[in-house]
Design a protein around this motif. Structure first.
Motif, PDB file in Angstrom:
ATOM      1  N   HIS A 198      -9.785  -6.987   4.719  1.00 43.98           N
ATOM      2  CA  HIS A 198      -9.157  -5.701   5.000  1.00 43.98           C
ATOM      3  C   HIS A 198      -7.655  -5.918   5.136  1.00 43.98           C
ATOM      4  CE1 HIS A 198     -13.271  -4.602   6.119  1.00 43.98           C
ATOM      5  NE2 HIS A 198     -13.273  -5.688   6.876  1.00 43.98           N
ATOM      6  N   VAL A 199      -6.886  -4.888   4.782  1.00 38.59           N
ATOM      7  CA  VAL A 199      -5.428  -4.946   4.903  1.00 38.59           C
ATOM      8  C   VAL A 199      -4.940  -3.711   5.641  1.00 38.59           C
ATOM      9  CG1 VAL A 199      -3.233  -4.897   3.647  1.00 38.59           C
ATOM     10  CG2 VAL A 199      -5.101  -6.332   2.811  1.00 38.59           C
ATOM     11  N   VAL A 200      -4.019  -3.943   6.593  1.00 38.82           N
ATOM     12  CA  VAL A 200      -3.322  -2.864   7.279  1.00 38.82           C
ATOM     13  C   VAL A 200      -1.840  -3.017   6.977  1.00 38.82           C
ATOM     14  CG1 VAL A 200      -2.695  -1.862   9.511  1.00 38.82           C
ATOM     15  CG2 VAL A 200      -5.033  -2.667   9.121  1.00 38.82           C
ATOM     16  N   VAL A 201      -1.231  -1.998   6.399  1.00 38.63           N
ATOM     17  CA  VAL A 201       0.190  -2.034   6.054  1.00 38.63           C
ATOM     18  C   VAL A 201       0.976  -1.300   7.136  1.00 38.63           C
ATOM     19  CG1 VAL A 201       1.934  -1.503   4.310  1.00 38.63           C
ATOM     20  CG2 VAL A 201      -0.422  -2.032   3.606  1.00 38.63           C
ATOM     21  N   LEU A 202       1.923  -2.007   7.762  1.00 34.66           N
ATOM     22  CA  LEU A 202       2.750  -1.428   8.819  1.00 34.66           C
ATOM     23  C   LEU A 202       4.171  -1.194   8.307  1.00 34.66           C
ATOM     24  CD1 LEU A 202       1.734  -3.659  11.876  1.00 34.66           C
ATOM     25  CD2 LEU A 202       1.022  -1.311  11.433  1.00 34.66           C
ATOM     26  N   VAL A 208       0.833   2.802   7.484  1.00 31.73           N
ATOM     27  CA  VAL A 208       1.057   3.692   6.342  1.00 31.73           C
ATOM     28  C   VAL A 208      -0.100   3.640   5.355  1.00 31.73           C
ATOM     29  CG1 VAL A 208       3.560   3.576   6.548  1.00 31.73           C
ATOM     30  CG2 VAL A 208       2.378   1.941   5.058  1.00 31.73           C
ATOM     31  N   GLU A 209      -0.891   2.561   5.436  1.00 34.03           N
ATOM     32  CA  GLU A 209      -2.057   2.451   4.562  1.00 34.03           C
ATOM     33  C   GLU A 209      -2.981   1.381   5.121  1.00 34.03           C
ATOM     34  OE1 GLU A 209      -3.173   2.123  -0.214  1.00 34.03           O
ATOM     35  OE2 GLU A 209      -1.091   2.285   0.438  1.00 34.03           O
ATOM     36  N   PRO A 220      -2.654   0.704  -4.596  1.00 34.13           N
ATOM     37  CA  PRO A 220      -2.043   1.256  -3.377  1.00 34.13           C
ATOM     38  C   PRO A 220      -1.750   2.743  -3.531  1.00 34.13           C
ATOM     39  CG  PRO A 220      -0.452  -0.075  -4.597  1.00 34.13           C
ATOM     40  CD  PRO A 220      -1.776  -0.284  -5.255  1.00 34.13           C
ATOM     41  N   ARG A 221      -1.997   3.498  -2.450  1.00 31.42           N
ATOM     42  CA  ARG A 221      -1.757   4.942  -2.470  1.00 31.42           C
ATOM     43  C   ARG A 221      -0.367   5.291  -1.944  1.00 31.42           C
ATOM     44  NH1 ARG A 221      -6.376   4.161   0.275  1.00 31.42           N
ATOM     45  NH2 ARG A 221      -5.407   4.901   2.204  1.00 31.42           N
ATOM     46  N   SER A 227       5.769  -0.417  -3.385  1.00 29.13           N
ATOM     47  CA  SER A 227       7.032  -1.148  -3.528  1.00 29.13           C
ATOM     48  C   SER A 227       6.903  -2.584  -3.042  1.00 29.13           C
ATOM     49  CB  SER A 227       8.150  -0.421  -2.770  1.00 29.13           C
ATOM     50  OG  SER A 227       7.886  -0.368  -1.380  1.00 29.13           O
ATOM     51  N   LEU A 228       6.115  -2.815  -1.975  1.00 30.19           N
ATOM     52  CA  LEU A 228       5.882  -4.189  -1.510  1.00 30.19           C
ATOM     53  C   LEU A 228       5.209  -5.028  -2.592  1.00 30.19           C
ATOM     54  CD1 LEU A 228       4.529  -3.864   2.153  1.00 30.19           C
ATOM     55  CD2 LEU A 228       6.674  -4.933   1.453  1.00 30.19           C
ATOM     56  N   VAL A 229       4.191  -4.458  -3.227  1.00 34.65           N
ATOM     57  CA  VAL A 229       3.453  -5.188  -4.266  1.00 34.65           C
ATOM     58  C   VAL A 229       4.345  -5.429  -5.477  1.00 34.65           C
ATOM     59  CG1 VAL A 229       1.490  -5.085  -5.835  1.00 34.65           C
ATOM     60  CG2 VAL A 229       1.233  -4.308  -3.470  1.00 34.65           C
TER      61      VAL A 229
END
Length: 490
Positions: A198-202, A208-209, A220-221, A227-229
């Motif tokens: 699982h991934v949590v984007v902060l 945020v996702e 990514p939504r 932009s990170l990817v």
């Protein structure tokens, strides 16, 4: 099992929530200062000074919070830099036995689970006698002595060469198969992809996702996640650029030792003004020794380092103030290079006082201008180092070196602790500076994507010898092919 519900730490985190079952990996990703470390500390029942935490944190079914840490051994911690928890003056075995006695466990099984030897010779070593990968696995072994249900791993592969990084990833994956949950704090999306369920984007303390790792990384939504990817450096960015005819920096037949061991064997290199020389190789190959010789931090046995045709004194103590300013070094562990008691701004501005003869007022103004170039605002700069994230401190260290207006800037793994967006900003800034100021960059890195984005030419060091050298695109192609041939076959 971990439940983090509506975790609020002043202005740092805003309603962060997640749930992690046993035997799975959750990765927290996001920019420097996004709240990853604060969230990780919350699982340990800790928080930064002056921060008030509300919400609910449960680890293995038990509530955790300030003044109410998890039961001893429940949560293990693997820091970004092993040196933060390894005692440099004590033998490995003595420390491990002391921790084991506290938890009522045994040293040998923990070492075995971390893929380390348990013989007397190994246990009598000091931490500095281990490779980077061994140090990281030793930290894992120390955490395992408490038989934890959860391990919080904060950038556990930072600064590791690709092979060592893969070894550490493999060890963590093995722990997951044994039923341990891992909360991974990482900027390395390749490591996240290899490990996380699982991934949590902060971003700025907000989620945020969040979702399954493959979904978040591949589809990514959120615009920020995309932009990170997209900002991840790629090997195909390397271009064909020939070496300039006139060399600003020349290294000739450099030989250096560590104790009785030869660390460099007759290395010769050159780089012109406005160019970037990247030095790559496995941990322990001699890259950092070479860089420290250039800066006068390690005295070579023989050979020379010349700047614009003029020999530099081999020792830092014998270099003039002008030569000290001319060759600047940015260290991998930025936190260790700052005094924890003074503000970042005071420490950065001191460079202009000492090396450029500015008054304190002039130096402060120049420091604020340079810090702004690396996206550090005045409010952040006036804090103490402990109040900044690792990525913010790394940019402050870069600003401190740039304030000296050097001719040669040595960057030792300076992007390894940065998120992909900040990393891209720093790399683009360095490239523009090199062209505009005629600055010669010497970049030490294990990240071949970073090398491809920045370097004009590449030197490959192996066992203290120059194994390959030439235009970046050509050397990187050969290096990647060699690495693939050396991969163990299934």
């Amino acid at each position: 099992m971990i439940d983090v519900i509506d975790l609020r730490a002043g202005p740092i985190l805003h309603g962060v929530s997640f749930h992690l079952p046993a035997g799975q990996v959750l990765a927290l990703v996001g920019g420097s200062g996004s709240g990853k470390t604060t969230t990780g500390l919350a699982l340990l029942g800790e928080h930064p000074p002056g921060v008030e935490v509300t919400g609910t944190v449960r680890v293995a079914g038990h509530p955790v919070g300030p003044g109410r840490p998890p039961a001893p051994g429940t949560v293990g911690f693997v820091p970004q830099h092993p040196s933060a928890v390894l005692n440099p003056v004590r033998r490995i075995g003595a420390v491990l036995r002391e921790i084991a006695a506290r938890h009522g466990t045994s040293v040998e099984p923990a070492l075995r689970r971390a893929s380390l030897p348990a013989d007397r010779a190994f246990l009598r070593r000091y931490p500095h006698q281990l490779s980077g990968g061994q140090q990281q696995r030793l930290v894992v072994a120390q955490a395992l002595l408490g038989e934890p249900s959860v391990i919080v791993a904060d950038e556990p592969t930072t600064g590791q060469d690709p092979l060592t990084r893969d070894e550490v990833v493999g060890e963590l994956a093995k722990l997951v198969r044994q039923g341990i949950s891992i909360v991974l704090l990482s900027h390395d999306l390749d490591v996240v992809r290899a490990l996380a369920d699982h991934v949590v984007v902060l971003r700025e303390g907000r989620v945020v996702e969040a979702g399954p790792a493959a979904s978040v990384l591949d589809e990514p939504r959120d615009d920020y996640t995309r932009s990170l990817v997209a900002a991840r450096p790629r090997l195909d960015e390397a271009t064909e650029r020939d070496l300039a005819p006139a060399a600003r920096l020349e290294v000739t037949d450099l030989v250096a030792r560590h104790g009785g061991r030869v660390a460099l064997h007759g290395v010769s290199l050159r780089a012109a003004a406005g160019e970037c020389l990247a030095v790559v190789g496995r941990s322990g190959s001699g890259k950092t020794t070479l860089a420290r010789c250039l800066a006068g931090l390690h005295t070579p046995d023989s050979g020379s380092v010349r700047l614009d045709g003029r020999a530099l004194a081999p020792s830092l103590r014998r270099r003039s103030r002008a030569d000290l300013a001319a060759v600047q070094y940015v260290f991998q562990d930025a936190r260790a290079s700052f005094d924890p008691h003074g503000t970042v701004l005071d420490q950065v501005s001191r460079t202009a006082v000492r090396l450029r003869g500015m008054s304190p007022g002039q130096a402060t103004a120049a420091a604020l201008e340079t810090l702004a170039e690396v996206d550090l605002p005045p409010g952040t700069a006036r804090r103490r180092p402990g109040e900044l994230s690792g990525g913010e401190l790394q940019r402050a260290a870069l600003a401190r070196a740039l304030l000296a207006e050097p001719d040669v800037l040595i960057c030792d793994e300076i992007t390894s602790g940065l998120d992909t967006l900040t990393q891209a900003t720093v790399l683009d800034h360095l490239r523009r500076l090199a062209r505009r100021r005629g600055l010669t960059l010497v970049v030490i890195s294990h990240d071949l994507g970073v090398v491809a984005r920045l370097a004009d030419h590449v030197a490959v060091v192996a066992d203290g010898r120059l194994a390959d050298h030439g235009p970046a695109a050509q050397v990187l192609r050969r290096t990647v092919l060699t690495a693939r041939e050396e991969e163990p076959q299934p």
